[in-house]
Design a protein around this motif. Structure first.
Motif, PDB file in Angstrom:
ATOM      1  N   ALA A  56       0.806  -1.222   0.000  1.00 33.39           N
ATOM      2  CA  ALA A  56       0.000   0.000   0.000  1.00 33.39           C
ATOM      3  C   ALA A  56       0.838   1.270   0.000  1.00 33.39           C
ATOM      4  O   ALA A  56       0.283   2.372  -0.036  1.00 33.39           O
ATOM      5  CB  ALA A  56      -0.929   0.011   1.218  1.00 33.39           C
ATOM      6  N   LEU A  57       2.165   1.176   0.022  1.00 35.01           N
ATOM      7  CA  LEU A  57       2.986   2.388   0.087  1.00 35.01           C
ATOM      8  C   LEU A  57       2.713   3.352  -1.059  1.00 35.01           C
ATOM      9  O   LEU A  57       2.539   4.562  -0.821  1.00 35.01           O
ATOM     10  CB  LEU A  57       4.471   2.022   0.140  1.00 35.01           C
ATOM     11  CG  LEU A  57       4.975   1.323   1.417  1.00 35.01           C
ATOM     12  CD1 LEU A  57       6.481   1.144   1.364  1.00 35.01           C
ATOM     13  CD2 LEU A  57       4.579   2.080   2.669  1.00 35.01           C
ATOM     14  N   PRO A  58       2.657   2.876  -2.323  1.00 37.54           N
ATOM     15  CA  PRO A  58       2.319   3.826  -3.391  1.00 37.54           C
ATOM     16  C   PRO A  58       0.940   4.465  -3.224  1.00 37.54           C
ATOM     17  O   PRO A  58       0.743   5.638  -3.541  1.00 37.54           O
ATOM     18  CB  PRO A  58       2.380   2.964  -4.657  1.00 37.54           C
ATOM     19  CG  PRO A  58       3.325   1.853  -4.312  1.00 37.54           C
ATOM     20  CD  PRO A  58       3.031   1.561  -2.870  1.00 37.54           C
ATOM     21  N   ALA A  59      -0.035   3.686  -2.680  1.00 33.90           N
ATOM     22  CA  ALA A  59      -1.376   4.226  -2.459  1.00 33.90           C
ATOM     23  C   ALA A  59      -1.367   5.293  -1.372  1.00 33.90           C
ATOM     24  O   ALA A  59      -2.100   6.296  -1.456  1.00 33.90           O
ATOM     25  CB  ALA A  59      -2.343   3.102  -2.086  1.00 33.90           C
ATOM     26  N   ILE A  60      -0.541   5.098  -0.328  1.00 31.99           N
ATOM     27  CA  ILE A  60      -0.446   6.093   0.735  1.00 31.99           C
ATOM     28  C   ILE A  60       0.174   7.380   0.191  1.00 31.99           C
ATOM     29  O   ILE A  60      -0.235   8.488   0.569  1.00 31.99           O
ATOM     30  CB  ILE A  60       0.369   5.538   1.921  1.00 31.99           C
ATOM     31  CG1 ILE A  60      -0.357   4.340   2.540  1.00 31.99           C
ATOM     32  CG2 ILE A  60       0.590   6.609   2.980  1.00 31.99           C
ATOM     33  CD1 ILE A  60       0.440   3.639   3.621  1.00 31.99           C
ATOM     34  N   VAL A  61       1.170   7.243  -0.685  1.00 31.35           N
ATOM     35  CA  VAL A  61       1.760   8.426  -1.329  1.00 31.35           C
ATOM     36  C   VAL A  61       0.677   9.233  -2.035  1.00 31.35           C
ATOM     37  O   VAL A  61       0.597  10.471  -1.894  1.00 31.35           O
ATOM     38  CB  VAL A  61       2.857   8.003  -2.340  1.00 31.35           C
ATOM     39  CG1 VAL A  61       3.301   9.201  -3.171  1.00 31.35           C
ATOM     40  CG2 VAL A  61       4.048   7.397  -1.619  1.00 31.35           C
ATOM     41  N   ALA A  62      -0.182   8.544  -2.798  1.00 37.80           N
ATOM     42  CA  ALA A  62      -1.235   9.234  -3.543  1.00 37.80           C
ATOM     43  C   ALA A  62      -2.297   9.806  -2.618  1.00 37.80           C
ATOM     44  O   ALA A  62      -2.784  10.931  -2.823  1.00 37.80           O
ATOM     45  CB  ALA A  62      -1.873   8.263  -4.536  1.00 37.80           C
ATOM     46  N   ASP A  63      -2.687   9.065  -1.573  1.00 39.91           N
ATOM     47  CA  ASP A  63      -3.755   9.490  -0.674  1.00 39.91           C
ATOM     48  C   ASP A  63      -3.380  10.754   0.084  1.00 39.91           C
ATOM     49  O   ASP A  63      -4.201  11.671   0.252  1.00 39.91           O
ATOM     50  CB  ASP A  63      -4.075   8.355   0.299  1.00 39.91           C
ATOM     51  CG  ASP A  63      -5.386   8.570   1.038  1.00 39.91           C
ATOM     52  OD1 ASP A  63      -6.135   9.499   0.673  1.00 39.91           O
ATOM     53  OD2 ASP A  63      -5.671   7.818   1.990  1.00 39.91           O
ATOM     54  N   PHE A  64      -2.144  10.838   0.558  1.00 40.00           N
ATOM     55  CA  PHE A  64      -1.700  11.981   1.341  1.00 40.00           C
ATOM     56  C   PHE A  64      -0.993  13.047   0.498  1.00 40.00           C
ATOM     57  O   PHE A  64      -0.510  14.038   1.042  1.00 40.00           O
ATOM     58  CB  PHE A  64      -0.771  11.521   2.471  1.00 40.00           C
ATOM     59  CG  PHE A  64      -1.485  10.853   3.622  1.00 40.00           C
ATOM     60  CD1 PHE A  64      -2.713  11.312   4.068  1.00 40.00           C
ATOM     61  CD2 PHE A  64      -0.922   9.766   4.263  1.00 40.00           C
ATOM     62  CE1 PHE A  64      -3.363  10.709   5.129  1.00 40.00           C
ATOM     63  CE2 PHE A  64      -1.559   9.155   5.336  1.00 40.00           C
ATOM     64  CZ  PHE A  64      -2.790   9.631   5.766  1.00 40.00           C
ATOM     65  N   HIS A  65      -0.925  12.821  -0.835  1.00 33.21           N
ATOM     66  CA  HIS A  65      -0.266  13.776  -1.735  1.00 33.21           C
ATOM     67  C   HIS A  65       1.136  14.118  -1.240  1.00 33.21           C
ATOM     68  O   HIS A  65       1.515  15.285  -1.098  1.00 33.21           O
ATOM     69  CB  HIS A  65      -1.108  15.055  -1.867  1.00 33.21           C
ATOM     70  CG  HIS A  65      -2.521  14.799  -2.284  1.00 33.21           C
ATOM     71  ND1 HIS A  65      -2.866  14.379  -3.554  1.00 33.21           N
ATOM     72  CD2 HIS A  65      -3.686  14.851  -1.581  1.00 33.21           C
ATOM     73  CE1 HIS A  65      -4.178  14.220  -3.623  1.00 33.21           C
ATOM     74  NE2 HIS A  65      -4.703  14.500  -2.455  1.00 33.21           N
ATOM     75  N   THR A  66       1.913  13.072  -0.977  1.00 29.90           N
ATOM     76  CA  THR A  66       3.244  13.255  -0.430  1.00 29.90           C
ATOM     77  C   THR A  66       4.252  12.538  -1.310  1.00 29.90           C
ATOM     78  O   THR A  66       3.942  12.137  -2.427  1.00 29.90           O
ATOM     79  CB  THR A  66       3.301  12.742   1.032  1.00 29.90           C
ATOM     80  OG1 THR A  66       4.565  13.053   1.602  1.00 29.90           O
ATOM     81  CG2 THR A  66       3.039  11.257   1.112  1.00 29.90           C
ATOM     82  N   THR A  67       5.464  12.339  -0.817  1.00 32.97           N
ATOM     83  CA  THR A  67       6.527  11.719  -1.600  1.00 32.97           C
ATOM     84  C   THR A  67       6.805  10.307  -1.097  1.00 32.97           C
ATOM     85  O   THR A  67       6.465   9.949   0.047  1.00 32.97           O
ATOM     86  CB  THR A  67       7.822  12.534  -1.500  1.00 32.97           C
ATOM     87  OG1 THR A  67       8.291  12.504  -0.138  1.00 32.97           O
ATOM     88  CG2 THR A  67       7.572  13.971  -1.922  1.00 32.97           C
ATOM     89  N   SER A  68       7.461   9.515  -1.932  1.00 32.66           N
ATOM     90  CA  SER A  68       7.814   8.153  -1.523  1.00 32.66           C
ATOM     91  C   SER A  68       8.787   8.176  -0.349  1.00 32.66           C
ATOM     92  O   SER A  68       8.712   7.328   0.546  1.00 32.66           O
ATOM     93  CB  SER A  68       8.427   7.389  -2.703  1.00 32.66           C
ATOM     94  OG  SER A  68       9.594   8.034  -3.177  1.00 32.66           O
TER      95      SER A  68
END
Length: 427
Positions: free
Chosen positions: A50-62
């Motif tokens: 889910a790491l890429p999804a968390i990046v997208a959800d919080f509009h943050t960086t990897s």
């Protein structure tokens, strides 16, 4: 039957409480401790798909999301330093149950985290809770076993614990089919509740009152000071930590490398990640057979040599693209297998030297392992999210572990460990 290392009969290790346990009792102990210690790998690995999804959800960086992994490892390291001396003073069960309960609360709060900063902070708290399971489980084994017997049981524990890295990304990928990443933390909370029940009903106290140590800042600092003055212990702990760094570099970078660079989907990533864990588990079980013929220090030397060579080969494949994904994965799996041989033997040799403070020694060992891992994880992100960045840290961990073994522990002292009664156990 013969002893692991040939020594005079007078030097044979005395019987430990574990030597008096039946095969059935040992199996039950492995299952109970393995299920408890598995909460750590599950907490670390289950949300990886889910790491890429968390990046997208919080509009943050990897890199920012990888810091949530670092937070968990940092919490594990700090928590063990606190819980180790506590468990030496008040016993094993109380700190274990309290730590798992803290993990449950933190997991539930992760479900409602509003941003990446809060999620990162809660992951630190999760790590603090998980630390109790890690350090107490290791201390319980040291309370009951010694030397090669310790290494054999630790290998069996790693078999049970190894199911967690295999299942965690696959379970996480399966959960993501019908829920979002927050559902992963709901599952972790439910597992934590189950583990509290297991700890209450399935684990007896292994540290008698007459073996407990005073609790206090002065006593704690004195205990850690004594351990840190033991050059061989410190060197072996660093070896274990650097081998763990190679493992966590893969944990931190694999989801981005395999999904974004090589195009695997969440389920394929889970399978590839699990295949590496299979190699690690197979090596830990092969270690049990090896210990019947060879002393743990010899296995450790060979494992680090193979792991270093495979890590450098992996770096070469990543840098040149030679052989594509198959070459990268095969060399990586060899590194993981080498780590599977190193991880039971380095701690067994280190902890066998300090049975009088098993909780404190286990805490320092775990703190170094997860502390170095906490540094390795963001280092992958700083270097980039590609295969080369991951390979640099993986190979660097194995090279550094070998260097510490040669320079700090030293081959002559490592060979002498084989004649120390404290690290000899009869089959």
């Amino acid at each position: 039957m013969t002893a692991t290392v040939d020594v005079p009969e007078a030097a044979a290790a005395p019987l430990t409480p574990g030597d008096l346990m039946s095969a059935r009792q040992r199996l039950r102990l492995v299952l109970v401790l393995g299920s408890l210690i598995a909460v750590g790998p599950l907490t670390i690995d289950m949300y990886l798909p889910a790491l890429p999804a968390i990046v997208a959800d919080f509009h943050t960086t990897s890199a920012a999301v990888q810091l949530t992994l670092t937070g968990t490892l940092a919490g594990l390291a700090l928590g063990q330093l606190l819980i180790g001396p506590l468990s030496d003073a008040v016993g094993r069960r109380g700190p274990l149950i309290a730590g798992i309960a803290l993990h449950v609360v933190a997991s539930l709060l992760c479900v409602v985290a509003p941003n990446i900063a809060v999620l990162g902070a809660l992951r630190v708290v999760q790590g603090l809770g998980v630390a109790a399971a890690s350090v107490v489980a290791m201390a319980v084994v040291r309370d009951l076993f010694n030397g090669a017997a310790f290494a054999r049981l630790l290998s069996r524990l790693l078999l049970v614990m190894g199911a967690a890295p295999i299942l965690a990304p696959t379970l996480g990928g399966g959960l993501l089919r019908w829920t979002d990443w927050r559902g992963v933390f709901v599952a972790l909370a439910a597992f934590g509740v189950l583990l509290v029940v297991v700890a209450v009903l399935g684990l007896r106290e292994t540290l008698p009152a007459d073996r407990r140590r005073p609790l206090g800042l002065a006593a704690t600092m004195s205990g850690y000071g004594s351990l840190l003055r033991d050059r061989t212990f410190v060197g072996l702990v660093l070896v274990a930590g650097l081998a763990m760094a190679a493992l966590f570099a893969y944990v931190a970078g694999s989801s981005f490398v395999l999904q974004e660079q090589y195009g695997l989907d969440e389920q394929q990533f889970g399978l590839a990640f699990g295949a590496g864990a299979v190699g690690l588990i197979a090596a830990t079980q092969f270690n049990v057979r090896l210990l019947r013929r060879y002393p743990p220090q010899r296995i450790l030397v060979v494992a680090l040599g193979v792991g270093t060579a495979a890590g450098l080969a992996m770096l070469g494949f990543a840098a040149t693209g030679l052989g594509g994904l198959p070459s990268l994965l095969v060399s990586l799996w060899v590194v993981l297998a080498a780590a599977g041989l190193a991880m039971p033997n380095a701690p067994a040799l280190a902890l066998s030297r300090h049975g009088e403070a098993a909780g404190t020694a286990s805490a320092l060992l775990g703190a170094v392992q997860f502390g170095v891992g906490a540094l390795a994880a963001p280092l992958v992100g700083v270097l980039g999210t590609g295969a080369v960045a991951m390979a640099v840290v993986v190979a660097g961990g194995m090279v550094a572990a070998t260097a510490v073994l040669l320079v700090v522990v030293r081959p002559a002292r490592l060979a002498e460990l084989g004649s120390d009664p404290v690290v000899v156990a009869a089959h």
